[in-house]
Every structure is written in structure tokens, then in C-alpha cells.
Scaffold this motif. Structure first.
Motif, mmCIF file in Angstrom:
data_model
loop_
_atom_site.group_PDB
_atom_site.id
_atom_site.type_symbol
_atom_site.label_atom_id
_atom_site.label_comp_id
_atom_site.label_asym_id
_atom_site.label_seq_id
_atom_site.Cartn_x
_atom_site.Cartn_y
_atom_site.Cartn_z
ATOM 1 N N ASP A 32 0.853 -1.198 0.000
ATOM 2 C CA ASP A 32 0.000 0.000 0.000
ATOM 3 C C ASP A 32 0.890 1.250 0.000
ATOM 4 O OD1 ASP A 32 -1.927 2.059 0.554
ATOM 5 O OD2 ASP A 32 -3.251 0.526 1.386
ATOM 6 N N SER A 73 -7.344 4.014 -1.350
ATOM 7 C CA SER A 73 -7.093 2.565 -1.371
ATOM 8 C C SER A 73 -8.353 1.747 -1.624
ATOM 9 C CB SER A 73 -6.455 2.114 -0.051
ATOM 10 O OG SER A 73 -5.168 2.658 0.070
ATOM 11 N N HIS A 124 -9.812 -3.421 6.622
ATOM 12 C CA HIS A 124 -9.323 -2.188 6.005
ATOM 13 C C HIS A 124 -9.553 -2.250 4.494
ATOM 14 C CE1 HIS A 124 -6.662 1.408 6.196
ATOM 15 N NE2 HIS A 124 -7.051 1.404 7.461
ATOM 16 N N THR A 126 -7.998 -2.195 1.597
ATOM 17 C CA THR A 126 -7.324 -3.059 0.618
ATOM 18 C C THR A 126 -7.792 -4.516 0.728
ATOM 19 O OG1 THR A 126 -5.438 -1.566 0.810
ATOM 20 C CG2 THR A 126 -5.088 -3.610 -0.413
ATOM 21 N N GLU A 239 -0.925 -8.118 1.825
ATOM 22 C CA GLU A 239 -0.727 -6.666 1.801
ATOM 23 C C GLU A 239 0.302 -6.197 2.827
ATOM 24 O OE1 GLU A 239 -3.701 -4.029 3.361
ATOM 25 O OE2 GLU A 239 -3.042 -2.375 2.115
HETATM 26 MG MG MG Z 1 -4.267 -0.796 2.534
#
Ligand code: MG
Ligand code: ZN
Length: 348
Positions: A32, A73, A124, A126, A239
Motif C-alpha cells: 500500500d 485505497s 481495512h 485493501t 498486503e
Molecule cells: Mg491498505
């Protein structure tokens, strides 16, 4: 007699009629906020080397969302997970207000097992892009509820509070009958459950520099062992969530330590693909964060120094690294939505 049994076993295990190993595995890794400057700074700080040097194919991805040159994102996660451009803040829903199936959901429909790892909470933006459909990324409790009904089989991440300390007083984990939940990586490794979640934190996990456990490479090794022991092929998203948070904080050391954690996990994934060539490994970012520029540094120890132009994201294209089955498709310049469609081609 034992020897004959062994030989029979290997003949059958190696026979495509008996193993469903013909469909390729997919490992999709997202740093990210990890633009070219973050990679460069991380590489220098790591003694002028990065696992990304082991890749065969490199491309560039255009990250803009449907309504902004500078994506968030949620929109970029949706673009890569579901193949559609949407508005900033939206997860898994296209511009016609329709739910867009994610690559994880499409793979599951084909009999794949699936896994998610994040160094943020698992709800979250992502990771949520791979299983949730919400008009706002901030609806964490709704995203948690949707995870409970999703196709996700294994996950490692933070954010347990969104499942158990909710406004509606529900305990979503109690409702997830088929799942086992653990709080340590050793328990995750030992478990024989086919649906398994490891919560690494009640809230957002710590930065790695402040002692976050497990390290991403250890989490990935455990997850790969788990997925590899299943009879079906797998889709896995990993991630490095907090490289972005270092960018938002305009804190180069935060970026460097989080990139290092991510880079070590990339090395584990590369090692896996060497032993399991029927796999596609793609590593990219959802966007750049901070507008990081490396404007000075020390050539003797490769220590980079830099500055930032914003506390938000920027619109710079981000690199895409690919290796394995179908990797060649990732050469060139394309929209972030093509990251999804190229993976889908590999599934088909
Ligand atoms: Mg993220
Ligand atoms: Zn961000």
C-alpha cells in the motif's frame, strides 16, 4: 511391500487425473502506498538490494479512480480486485451501483481455496476489496459482517474489535460456525481447520518497528504451508499495509522498516514459486503515498534521505512486478483494472 505402496503413491500423486494441480495458484502482493521512490529508498536502505530484482516482467499501472486523478485505497483496491474503476471510498461496487465480483470470489467459484494477509486490520480497504461490497470503506462493522459470509477460507490480520465489540452487540465470530479463530501464528500453523482466522490485534496492528508480530514473511510462510496442503489450487492476497501509513506520516524511517518487512515476504513468495512453478506471482502498489522524493543520501552506506510533497496520496503510476504462469501479460502500461483482468485470464 512398503516400497511398492510408496511408488504407487507417487505415481498417483503425480498424475493430473488424481491431482487438481493443473489450475495455477495466484499470489497477489500489494504494497500500500509503495511507489517507485518507496521501493528505491527501501532498496538502498537494505544494502542496495531488494527481492524485486528477482522478477522477470515489469509493467506500470495507472492508478486514477473514476472521480479523481488521485485514488484512495478503496477505489484502487476495487480496481485491482474487481476490475472496475469506482469512486474514492467505495469498495466492490461499480459506477452503475452494481456489485462487482472479485478475483477471489471468481477463483472460489472455480473451486479455489483463498487466503488474505494484511498488516492492517482485515476489514481495512485493501483486503476488504477482495470480499466486501460497501458504499463507504468506513463501514468497518458491515465489512466484518460481509467477511463472515464471504468465500475467504484463511486470513491473518488485525481488527478483531469490528467483529466482537459492535454497535449492534452481535458477536460475528460466534456466528461463523465453520471457522476457527486463533491469536498466535503457532496456533495457526498447528490448526487442521479448513476455515481459519488469525487475529493479530484487537485494533490496528503496531508498526513493525514497534514490535508487530508476526513478521510478514513468517505469516506468509505459514499461510503458504496451509494453502499448499489443500487439495485445490489457491488465490492469496498479501498486503504490506503500513508502507502507506509511513507516507501519510511523512516518516521515511516508517516507510523503510515497513518496506523491509514487505520485501522479506516477497522473497518468501519467490522461493515458493521456484518450487511451485504452476503459480502466478504479482507484486504491485495501489498508489504512491506522500510524493516521496529521494533528494540526498550517503553513497557509502546507501542511506537515503528524502522529502514529501503531501500527507496524502499522489497520482504517479506504480510499478507491477510479475513472475510465473501468465507473467508476460504484465509487461507494458495499463490501467489498474487490467491487473484484475490479466489474473482472470490466467484463471480461465
Ligand atoms: Mg491498505
Ligand atoms: Zn493511504
Amino acid at each position: 511391500m512398503i516400497r511398492i505402496v510408496y511408488i504407487l503413491f507417487f505415481l498417483l500423486a503425480g498424475n493430473p487425473l488424481f491431482a487438481q494441480e493443473t489450475s495455477p495458484n495466484i499470489i497477489f502482493m500489494i504494497g500500500d502506498g509503495t511507489g517507485l521512490s518507496q521501493i528505491t529508498a527501501g532498496m538502498y536502505a537494505n544494502g542496495n538490494k531488494t527481492a524485486l530484482e528477482g522478477f522477470e516482467v515489469i509493467g506500470l499501472s495507472k492508478t486514477h479512480s473514476a472521480n479523481n486523478l488521485v485514488t484512495d485505497s478503496a477505489a484502487s483496491g476495487t480496481a485491482m480486485a474487481c476490475g472496475v474503476k469506482t469512486f474514492n471510498g467505495v469498495i466492490g461496487i461499480n459506477l452503475k451501483n452494481q456489485k462487482a465480483p472479485s478475483i477471489l470470489e471468481i477463483a472460489s467459484e472455480k473451486g479455489y481455496v483463498s487466503g488474505l494477509i494484511a498488516t492492517s486490520s482485515i476489514v481495512h480497504a485493501t483486503p476488504a476489496s477482495f470480499y466486501a461490497k460497501v458504499t463507504s470503506r468506513k463501514k468497518y462493522e458491515e465489512i466484518a459482517r460481509q467477511l463472515s459470509e464471504s468465500e475467504v477460507d484463511f486470513f491473518i490480520g488485525g481488527g478483531k474489535k469490528h467483529f466482537v465489540k459492535r454497535e449492534d452487540k452481535r458477536n460475528i465470530l460466534d456466528e461463523m460456525d465453520s471457522f476457527e479463530f486463533v491469536s498466535r501464528l503457532s496456533e495457526f500453523e498447528k490448526s487442521t481447520s479448513n476455515k481459519l482466522g488469525l487475529f493479530t490485534n484487537m485494533d490496528e496492528p503496531l508498526p513493525i518497528a514497534e514490535g508487530r508480530k508476526p513478521a510478514l514473511n513468517d505469516a506468509l510462510s505459514a499461510m503458504l504451508n496451509k494453502l499448499d496442503s489443500q487439495p485445490s489450487p489457491f488465490f492469496l492476497m498479501v498486503e504490506g499495509s503500513q508502507i502507506d501509513w509511513g507516507g501519510h506520516a511523512n516518516d521515511l524511517n516508517y516507510i523503510l522498516t515497513e518496506f523491509r518487512d514487505f520485501d522479506r515476504a516477497i522473497a518468501v513468495a519467490l522461493e515458493y514459486i521456484k518450487k511451485n512453478p504452476n503459480t502466478l506471482l504479482v507484486v504491485t502498489a495501489d498508489h504512491e503515498t506522500g510524493g516521496l522524493g529521494i533528494d540526498s543520501g550517503n553513497i557509502k552506506n546507501f542511506k537515503p534521505r528524502g522529502g514529501f510533497v503531501t500527507r496524502g496520496h499522489t497520482a504517479s503510476m506504480v510499478p507491477v512486478f510479475a513472475i510465473g504462469i501468465g507473467a508476460k501479460k504484465y509487461s507494458g502500461i495499463y490501467d489498474n483494472t487490467a491487473i484484475f483482468s490479466k489474473m482472470k485470464e490466467v484463471l480461465d
